[in-house]
Design an enzyme around this catalytic site. Structure first.
Site, PDB file in Angstrom:
ATOM      1  N   LYS A 188       0.845  -1.197   0.000  1.00  0.00           N
ATOM      2  CA  LYS A 188       0.000   0.000   0.000  1.00  0.00           C
ATOM      3  C   LYS A 188       0.879   1.246   0.000  1.00  0.00           C
ATOM      4  CE  LYS A 188      -1.910   2.675   3.016  1.00  0.00           C
ATOM      5  NZ  LYS A 188      -1.803   3.933   2.239  1.00  0.00           N
ATOM      6  N   GLU A 263      10.074   0.741  10.446  1.00  0.00           N
ATOM      7  CA  GLU A 263      11.104   1.775  10.324  1.00  0.00           C
ATOM      8  C   GLU A 263      10.387   3.091  10.565  1.00  0.00           C
ATOM      9  OE1 GLU A 263      12.978   4.652   9.406  1.00  0.00           O
ATOM     10  OE2 GLU A 263      12.895   4.088   7.278  1.00  0.00           O
ATOM     11  N   CYS A 297      13.727  10.379   7.333  1.00  0.00           N
ATOM     12  CA  CYS A 297      13.638   9.869   8.713  1.00  0.00           C
ATOM     13  C   CYS A 297      14.985   9.948   9.421  1.00  0.00           C
ATOM     14  CB  CYS A 297      13.038   8.477   8.744  1.00  0.00           C
ATOM     15  SG  CYS A 297      13.765   7.399   7.547  1.00  0.00           S
ATOM     16  N   GLU A 396       9.808  15.068  16.347  1.00  0.00           N
ATOM     17  CA  GLU A 396      10.209  15.024  14.939  1.00  0.00           C
ATOM     18  C   GLU A 396       9.351  16.030  14.160  1.00  0.00           C
ATOM     19  OE1 GLU A 396       9.261  11.443  12.659  1.00  0.00           O
ATOM     20  OE2 GLU A 396      11.238  11.596  11.727  1.00  0.00           O
TER      21      GLU A 396
HETATM   22  P1  ADP Z   1       1.969  10.669   7.648  1.00  0.00           P
HETATM   23  O1  ADP Z   1       1.271  10.968   8.933  1.00  0.00           O
HETATM   24  O2  ADP Z   1       3.065  11.590   7.376  1.00  0.00           O
HETATM   25  O3  ADP Z   1       1.064  10.476   6.460  1.00  0.00           O
HETATM   26  P2  ADP Z   1       2.151   7.917   8.379  1.00  0.00           P
HETATM   27  O4  ADP Z   1       3.235   7.280   9.147  1.00  0.00           O
HETATM   28  O5  ADP Z   1       0.842   8.067   9.081  1.00  0.00           O
HETATM   29  O6  ADP Z   1       2.698   9.292   7.879  1.00  0.00           O
HETATM   30  O7  ADP Z   1       1.898   7.156   7.001  1.00  0.00           O
HETATM   31  C1  ADP Z   1       2.761   6.216   6.444  1.00  0.00           C
HETATM   32  C2  ADP Z   1       1.943   5.129   5.785  1.00  0.00           C
HETATM   33  O8  ADP Z   1       1.133   4.498   6.773  1.00  0.00           O
HETATM   34  C3  ADP Z   1       0.969   5.620   4.722  1.00  0.00           C
HETATM   35  O9  ADP Z   1       0.938   4.682   3.660  1.00  0.00           O
HETATM   36  C4  ADP Z   1      -0.354   5.652   5.456  1.00  0.00           C
HETATM   37  O10 ADP Z   1      -1.478   5.517   4.609  1.00  0.00           O
HETATM   38  C5  ADP Z   1      -0.215   4.444   6.357  1.00  0.00           C
HETATM   39  N1  ADP Z   1      -1.097   4.454   7.544  1.00  0.00           N
HETATM   40  C6  ADP Z   1      -1.554   5.522   8.234  1.00  0.00           C
HETATM   41  N2  ADP Z   1      -2.326   5.134   9.268  1.00  0.00           N
HETATM   42  C7  ADP Z   1      -2.375   3.772   9.238  1.00  0.00           C
HETATM   43  C8  ADP Z   1      -3.009   2.771  10.053  1.00  0.00           C
HETATM   44  N3  ADP Z   1      -3.737   3.074  11.105  1.00  0.00           N
HETATM   45  N4  ADP Z   1      -2.821   1.469   9.723  1.00  0.00           N
HETATM   46  C9  ADP Z   1      -2.060   1.130   8.658  1.00  0.00           C
HETATM   47  N5  ADP Z   1      -1.452   2.026   7.854  1.00  0.00           N
HETATM   48  C10 ADP Z   1      -1.591   3.333   8.137  1.00  0.00           C
END
Ligand code: ADP
Length: 496
Positions: A188, A263, A297, A396
């Site tokens: 995804k 990560e 990161c 961060e």
């Molecule tokens: P940001 O907040 O900068 O978008 P995230 O760490 O939330 O960064 O997002 C990184 C990835 O994790 C994206 O692909 C996002 O769609 C996905 N993501 C966000 N929330 C969830 C969740 N609850 N479960 C699984 N994947 C998630």
């Protein structure tokens, strides 16, 4: 077959952008929430996609499971390697287009996307293509008439959730080792930057992978990501993103005790001793926080400078920041160093931290505001005289904002560096080899840069200590993350 949309990129390239989900080597329509992808340099909409629903994730996982139990697991490892190699070749062929797509929806400079991200991406696929037929266990004699051998076997269906800061490169880091080890994948991409990952579906089909080996499912994190992380038929979840989301994913992954690699975030220190080559330290520490708009990161976002050179360092660092601040602008312009932040949400978040920094009493030496009237551009911002209790030092920011403070002794520098819940990276600048090694040993970080910053290499493990993550990516270390060992005990004795 769903539609594709013709996209004209700012550098004149035109291509067909697939708009569905890539499952079983075909693009099909998603049934989940709609989401819009923007060009952060202009704030204009690029496309609205319909993401994967929970039922779509079921479909993708079922395809990956069928592939894992079918043709893929019967393939000889040399043939698996050849397919991965073919993918590397196709990525190299389409390098300019893929770099342009990443630059378009992410906002990073085309020069970086082409010169760094895409180069690294096909190198990662090549590296793991060569690894596919070199995965092996050990043989151990367990007694005079007994023998045990160990098979390194794939985990099965791997769910992979990637962020938006290096859209294609993160895909490469995740997919290449998983395939080399014989797994199948449901990936995804981030909702801000799904375009290059969807296009990659074309290359998977063209390379000749059996259907279901690689599936790409754009969608919202809280829907598609969550469904993947909690799915009962997914064997592993690999994630790169924020620590908060990493924790949520770890909870979801507990559903069937999935193997996990996380990560996550960082607040990495950069220690500069007074015996360092000052110009080199300025150059690398500047890049360590300002490259990729601070959206890295491993960004060295806390710079700690020895008091004897503090003022001189601030002067030179500010000068370099000023020089490169003149190269903010259109990501496709060949001279651009800094593009926009990826999204309105990130732009607002970073500006919020800047206001917080101003209120905290830190000394603002450069920047401190947005840049221009259109696009999510932020002036590179330097705060000096920061203290450990400040929010801009603790949290961060993920933007072009640096916190600089001073120290007097080596012990103080190490204590400051380690005073964080994170542990991804750290940098040390000194010309004394013994000091560099001694300090590197004491730093609580998964990666240490000596007289450098931001280094990574596909052969070298990447990952963090403390709240920066679990497990390692890249190199031979990633093989541990994508295989499990099976011990086979053999009794060779003939006596009853
Ligand atoms: P940001 O907040 O900068 O978008 P995230 O760490 O939330 O960064 O997002 C990184 C990835 O994790 C994206 O692909 C996002 O769609 C996905 N993501 C966000 N929330 C969830 C969740 N609850 N479960 C699984 N994947 C998630």
């Amino acid at each position: 077959m769903t539609a594709s949309v013709k996209i004209s990129l700012p550098n004149g390239l035109n291509y067909d952008q697939p708009t569905g989900l890539f499952i079983d080597n075909k693009f099909i329509a998603g049934n989940g929430e709609k989401f819009t992808v923007y060009n952060p340099a202009t704030e204009e909409e690029i496309i609205t996609l319909q993401g994967a629903s929970e039922a779509d994730i079921d479909k993708a996982v079922a395809a990956a499971r069928r592939a894992f139990e079918g043709e893929w697991s019967e393939l000889e490892t040399k043939d698996r390697g050849a397919l991965i190699y073919k993918l590397a070749e196709l990525i190299e062929r389409d390098r300019k287009l893929l770099a342009s797509i990443d630059s378009f929806d992410n906002g990073k400079s085309f020069a970086d996307a082409y010169g760094l991200d895409l180069l690294e991406s096909y190198n990662v696929f090549r590296y793991y293509a060569g690894t596919a037929d070199k995965i092996m266990g050990k043989t151990i004699e367990t007694g005079p008439t007994k023998l045990a051998y160990v098979l390194q076997e794939p985990l099965g269906v791997c769910g992979q959730i990637i962020p938006w800061n290096y859209p294609f490169m993160m895909l490469a880091w995740k997919i290449a080792p998983a395939l080399a080890c014989g797994n199948t994948v449901v990936l995804k991409p981030a909702e801000q930057t799904p375009l290059s990952a969807l296009y990659f579906g074309n290359l998977v089909a063209e390379a000749g992978f059996p259907p279901g080996v690689v599936n790409i499912v754009p969608g919202l994190g809280g829907v598609a990501g969550k469904a993947l992380a909690s799915h009962m038929d997914v064997d592993k979840i690999a994630f790169t993103g924020s620590t908060a989301t990493g924790k949520a994913i770890m909870k979801s992954a507990a559903s069937n005790l999935k193997n996990i690699t996380l990560e996550c975030g960082g607040k990495s220190p950069c220690i500069i001793f007074d015996d360092a080559d000052l110009d080199q330290a300025v150059k690398w520490s500047h890049g360590g926080i300002m490259d990729n708009m601070g959206q890295v990161c491993t960004s060295t976002s806390r710079i700690c400078v020895q008091d004897t050179i503090y003022d001189k360092f601030l002067e030179k660092f500010t000068q370099r920041t000023k020089e490169l601040a003149s190269k903010i602008g259109d990501p496709f312009h060949e001279d651009t160093y800094q593009g926009p932040q990826v999204s309105k949400a990130q732009f607002d978040r970073v500006l919020g931290y800047i206001e917080e920094g101003k209120k905290s009493g830190a000394r603002l030496l450069h920047g401190g505001a947005k840049h221009g009237d259109k696009g999510y551009f932020i002036q590179p911002t330097i705060f000096a005289d920061t203290t450990e209790d400040m929010k801009i030092v603790k949290e961060e920011i993920f933007g072009p904002v640096v916190a600089i403070s001073k120290f007097s002794t080596e012990a103080e520098a190490i204590a400051k560096a380690n005073d964080t819940s994170y542990g991804l990276a750290a940098a040390v600048f000194t010309q004394r080899v013994a000091r560099a090694h001694k300090v590197a040993r004491k730093l609580q970080a998964g990666m240490v840069f000596i007289n450098s910053s931001g280094d990574s290499h596909f052969g070298i493990p990447f990952g963090g200590y403390k709240s920066s993550g679990i497990g390692r990516e890249l190199g031979q270390y990633a093989l541990d993350a994508y295989t499990q060992s099976k011990a086979v005990h053999i009794n060779l004795g003939t006596e009853l």
